[in-house]
Every structure is written in structure tokens, then in C-alpha cells.
Design an enzyme around this catalytic site. Structure first.
Site, PDB file in Angstrom:
ATOM      1  N   SER A  76       0.861  -1.184   0.000  1.00  0.00           N
ATOM      2  CA  SER A  76       0.000   0.000   0.000  1.00  0.00           C
ATOM      3  C   SER A  76       0.894   1.228   0.000  1.00  0.00           C
ATOM      4  O   SER A  76       2.055   1.147   0.442  1.00  0.00           O
ATOM      5  CB  SER A  76      -0.865   0.002   1.270  1.00  0.00           C
ATOM      6  N   TYR A  81      -2.429  -0.953  10.358  1.00  0.00           N
ATOM      7  CA  TYR A  81      -2.373  -1.164   8.903  1.00  0.00           C
ATOM      8  C   TYR A  81      -1.050  -0.641   8.329  1.00  0.00           C
ATOM      9  O   TYR A  81      -0.354  -1.334   7.574  1.00  0.00           O
ATOM     10  CB  TYR A  81      -3.559  -0.462   8.246  1.00  0.00           C
TER      11      TYR A  81
HETATM   12  P1  NAD Z   1     -11.002  -6.263  -0.399  1.00  0.00           P
HETATM   13  O1  NAD Z   1     -11.538  -6.097   0.959  1.00  0.00           O
HETATM   14  O2  NAD Z   1     -11.954  -6.411  -1.530  1.00  0.00           O
HETATM   15  O3  NAD Z   1      -9.987  -7.490  -0.491  1.00  0.00           O
HETATM   16  C1  NAD Z   1      -9.307  -8.026   0.601  1.00  0.00           C
HETATM   17  C2  NAD Z   1      -9.395  -9.530   0.484  1.00  0.00           C
HETATM   18  O4  NAD Z   1      -8.634 -10.139   1.553  1.00  0.00           O
HETATM   19  C3  NAD Z   1     -10.844 -10.029   0.641  1.00  0.00           C
HETATM   20  O5  NAD Z   1     -11.147 -10.903  -0.418  1.00  0.00           O
HETATM   21  C4  NAD Z   1     -10.834 -10.762   1.974  1.00  0.00           C
HETATM   22  O6  NAD Z   1     -11.728 -11.844   2.035  1.00  0.00           O
HETATM   23  C5  NAD Z   1      -9.393 -11.241   2.026  1.00  0.00           C
HETATM   24  N1  NAD Z   1      -9.009 -11.619   3.381  1.00  0.00           N
HETATM   25  C6  NAD Z   1      -9.209 -10.931   4.536  1.00  0.00           C
HETATM   26  N2  NAD Z   1      -8.801 -11.661   5.581  1.00  0.00           N
HETATM   27  C7  NAD Z   1      -8.313 -12.825   5.080  1.00  0.00           C
HETATM   28  C8  NAD Z   1      -7.748 -13.993   5.651  1.00  0.00           C
HETATM   29  N3  NAD Z   1      -7.593 -14.105   6.977  1.00  0.00           N
HETATM   30  N4  NAD Z   1      -7.381 -15.010   4.828  1.00  0.00           N
HETATM   31  C9  NAD Z   1      -7.537 -14.921   3.487  1.00  0.00           C
HETATM   32  N5  NAD Z   1      -8.057 -13.822   2.884  1.00  0.00           N
HETATM   33  C10 NAD Z   1      -8.444 -12.806   3.684  1.00  0.00           C
HETATM   34  O7  NAD Z   1     -10.060  -5.004  -0.645  1.00  0.00           O
HETATM   35  P2  NAD Z   1      -8.954  -4.735  -1.759  1.00  0.00           P
HETATM   36  O8  NAD Z   1      -8.902  -3.277  -1.914  1.00  0.00           O
HETATM   37  O9  NAD Z   1      -9.163  -5.581  -2.948  1.00  0.00           O
HETATM   38  O10 NAD Z   1      -7.621  -5.164  -0.993  1.00  0.00           O
HETATM   39  C11 NAD Z   1      -6.703  -6.096  -1.513  1.00  0.00           C
HETATM   40  C12 NAD Z   1      -5.305  -5.743  -1.023  1.00  0.00           C
HETATM   41  O11 NAD Z   1      -4.925  -4.475  -1.553  1.00  0.00           O
HETATM   42  C13 NAD Z   1      -5.168  -5.619   0.507  1.00  0.00           C
HETATM   43  O12 NAD Z   1      -3.926  -6.183   0.913  1.00  0.00           O
HETATM   44  C14 NAD Z   1      -5.163  -4.118   0.718  1.00  0.00           C
HETATM   45  O13 NAD Z   1      -4.471  -3.753   1.896  1.00  0.00           O
HETATM   46  C15 NAD Z   1      -4.439  -3.656  -0.536  1.00  0.00           C
HETATM   47  N6  NAD Z   1      -4.665  -2.255  -0.857  1.00  0.00           N
HETATM   48  C16 NAD Z   1      -5.851  -1.826  -1.368  1.00  0.00           C
HETATM   49  C17 NAD Z   1      -6.015  -0.483  -1.681  1.00  0.00           C
HETATM   50  C18 NAD Z   1      -7.275   0.071  -2.266  1.00  0.00           C
HETATM   51  O14 NAD Z   1      -7.349   1.288  -2.479  1.00  0.00           O
HETATM   52  N7  NAD Z   1      -8.271  -0.731  -2.577  1.00  0.00           N
HETATM   53  C19 NAD Z   1      -4.981   0.420  -1.442  1.00  0.00           C
HETATM   54  C20 NAD Z   1      -3.793  -0.048  -0.918  1.00  0.00           C
HETATM   55  C21 NAD Z   1      -3.639  -1.385  -0.638  1.00  0.00           C
END
Ligand code: NAD
Length: 266
Positions: free
Chosen positions: A152, A165
Site C-alpha cells: 500500500s 495497517y
Molecule cells: P477487499 O476487501 O476487496 O480485499 C481483501 C481480500 O482479503 C478479501 O477478499 C478478503 O476476504 C481477504 N481476506 C481478509 N482476511 C483474510 C484472511 N484471513 N485469509 C484470506 N483472505 C483474507 O479489498 P482490496 O482493496 O481488494 O484489498 C486487496 C489488497 O490491496 C489488501 O492487501 C489491501 O491492503 C491492498 N490495498 C488496497 C487499496 C485500495 O485502495 N483498494 C490500497 C492499498 C492497498
């Protein structure tokens, strides 16, 4: 540039939603067989796997909690049992459990570190162990295996109210670079992706309406990112088109890490 991931197997953790689901689609479109890991939403993961199979690709959905060592072992065993090998890991699972520092419980801290950082350690370790059991197939890929760790912008930008986080993603950065240093000579390529604000479930409350407008002040490009902005980079990092990229973090943030507050200020 033509990218093909044919004859390669990709495992995507947290693949039932958001960046994981979009990346699983992208990897499958490039020809990879895809294992879609889910934690709670089996229905979405199964329907994505069915969608990929209906389109002529190969995919399965496997439930596992990435913070549990036995679950991760089962997830990798199922991958090998089904597709025979592993070429690409996208360690993407992550969550937020936000609170001001003084209100943050030990449970809030541990849950986020367990999933975002320990989960990546467990999956990256399992992937490297699996790659080491395999041979390079030069006609398919120059690398023995490829790992992409989802981080991130908060591996760089401090984030008040989200110390668990930000600490987890800071940890992902040094986990990724240390592993890259350790296994690069084995032709295992390890890189990170640091998204800014991409429209998914994790940030639905900050990317829509008035909050979304305020967020735009932090993004020089002037738009919220879309899942495909990240999925395209995942496919590129998984392919030989990026074969000389190793130990790098690709920031996909519309310029959020350029400190846009300084533009007219000093
Ligand atoms: P999201 O909530 O759709 O995806 C997160 C996924 O992680 C979900 O499918 C959830 O079920 C899974 N998860 C949570 N706990 C878990 C566990 N114990 N075991 C297995 N899976 C688990 O959100 P996203 O935005 O798609 O996030 C995906 C990644 O991207 C994350 O690591 C997040 O920190 C990172 N991220 C996202 C953004 C953004 O703007 N969307 C920005 C920076 C980083």
C-alpha cells in the site's frame, strides 16, 4: 508487447473480491490457470472460478485463512494436487481494523498484523518452498517462480488512525525486499505493488460522495484508481516482460506519494 502466461499456475490470496478478483481475471485472460483463495465469501470465489472456466480458462476456488499455518499448507497442497505446480503467487489478502491509537485494542493490532504481514510471510515461504521443488522451464518463463506482494502507499505514508495497517504494510515492504535479496539468485523474482486509492470494498466509505471528492485532493492524477489499473500491473510483473524487475515496489497511486499538498505551498 504480447504477454502470455500459458502453462503457468497462479495462486491469488483474497481473490474473491476487489484487487484479488480483478487480478485473478487478468491472470486467467493472459492464459494462467488460477487458484482463487477466499476467506469468507466462498460464493463469489466459486462464481469467479466458474466464469473463468466458462471463458475457456482453468480455475478453482479454495477457502483458507492466510494467517493460519495449517490453512496455508492446505491451500498450497490443493493447488499442487489440482494443477501440479505453482509459478506465480499474488499475496493480496488484507484488511483494516481502524481506531485511534489510544482506542486500538490488542486484538485490532494483532488481527491486522496476522493477516496482512504474517499471512504474507506464510504464503511467500510456502511459495518459495514449492518453487525450489520445481525446475525452470525456459520455454515457458525465465524465472523459477514469481511472487507479487500487495502492499500500500502506507508502506511509505504514515497513517494516523490506522497504525496497525501502516505498520503491517511497512513490514510487507521489508519482507518483500529481504526475501528478494535471499532468493533472487535462485531465479525467483519477488516484487511489491503499492496501490493508492483504488475503488474496492476496503475503502468504499472514502471513495464515494463527499469523502471521494476530498480524497481527490491527495491524487495529482485527479481520479480514483480502478481495479484494472492494478490488475494490469500484476499481469506484467508476473510475466517475463518484467524479468529484470526484482525487489521493486511499483506505486500505482495516481501520484499520491508525490506529497501533492506541497504543490502550491512553499
Ligand atoms: P477487499 O476487501 O476487496 O480485499 C481483501 C481480500 O482479503 C478479501 O477478499 C478478503 O476476504 C481477504 N481476506 C481478509 N482476511 C483474510 C484472511 N484471513 N485469509 C484470506 N483472505 C483474507 O479489498 P482490496 O482493496 O481488494 O484489498 C486487496 C489488497 O490491496 C489488501 O492487501 C489491501 O491492503 C491492498 N490495498 C488496497 C487499496 C485500495 O485502495 N483498494 C490500497 C492499498 C492497498
Amino acid at each position: 508487447m504480447h504477454i502470455s502466461l500459458k502453462q503457468q499456475v497462479a495462486l491469488v490470496t483474497g481473490g474473491s473480491s476487489g484487487l484479488g478478483a480483478g487480478s485473478a481475471r487478468g491472470l486467467a485472460e493472459a492464459g494462467a490457470a488460477v487458484v482463487i483463495n477466499y476467506h469468507s465469501d466462498g460464493e463469489s470465489a466459486q462464481s469467479l472460478a466458474a466464469e473463468i472456466r466458462d471463458g475457456g480458462g482453468q480455475a478453482i476456488a479454495v477457502g483458507a485463512d492466510v494467517s493460519r499455518e495449517d490453512d496455508v499448507a492446505r491451500l498450497f497442497a490443493k493447488t499442487i494436487e489440482t494443477f501440479g505446480r505453482l509459478d506465480i503467487l499474488l499475496a493480496n489478502s488484507g484488511l483494516q481494523q481502524d481506531a485511534a491509537l489510544t482506542e486500538m485494542s490488542l486484538d485490532d493490532w494483532r488481527t491486522v498484523i496476522d493477516v496482512n504481514l504474517t499471512g504474507q510471510f506464510l504464503c511467500v515461504r510456502a511459495a518459495v518452498r514449492q518453487f525450489q521443488r520445481q525446475q525452470v522451464r525456459p520455454a515457458v518463463s525465465r524465472a523459477l517462480g514469481k511472487i507479487i506482494q500487495m502492499s500500500s502507499v502506507h508502506q511509505r505514508i504514515p497513517w494516523a488512525g490506522h497504525v496497525n495497517y501502516a505498520a503491517s504494510k511497512g513490514g510487507v515492504d521489508l519482507l518483500m525486499r529481504s526475501v528478494a535479496q535471499e532468493v533472487g539468485h535462485q531465479r525467483i523474482r519477488v516484487n511489491g505493488i503499492a496501490p493508492g486509492a483504488i475503488r474496492t470494498d476496503i475503502n468504499a466509505d472514502t471513495t464515494q460522495g463527499g469523502a471521494g471528492k476530498k480524497l481527490l485532493e491527495l491524487i495529482p492524477c485527479g481520479r480514483i484508481g480502478e481495479v484494472e489499473d492494478v490488475a494490469n500491473a500484476v499481469v506484467w510483473l508476473a510475466s517475463d516482460a518484467s524479468d529484470y524487475v526484482h525487489g521493486a515496489t511499483l506505486f500505482i497511486d495516481g501520484g499520491m506519494t508525490l506529497y501533492p499538498g506541497f504543490r502550491d505551498n512553499g
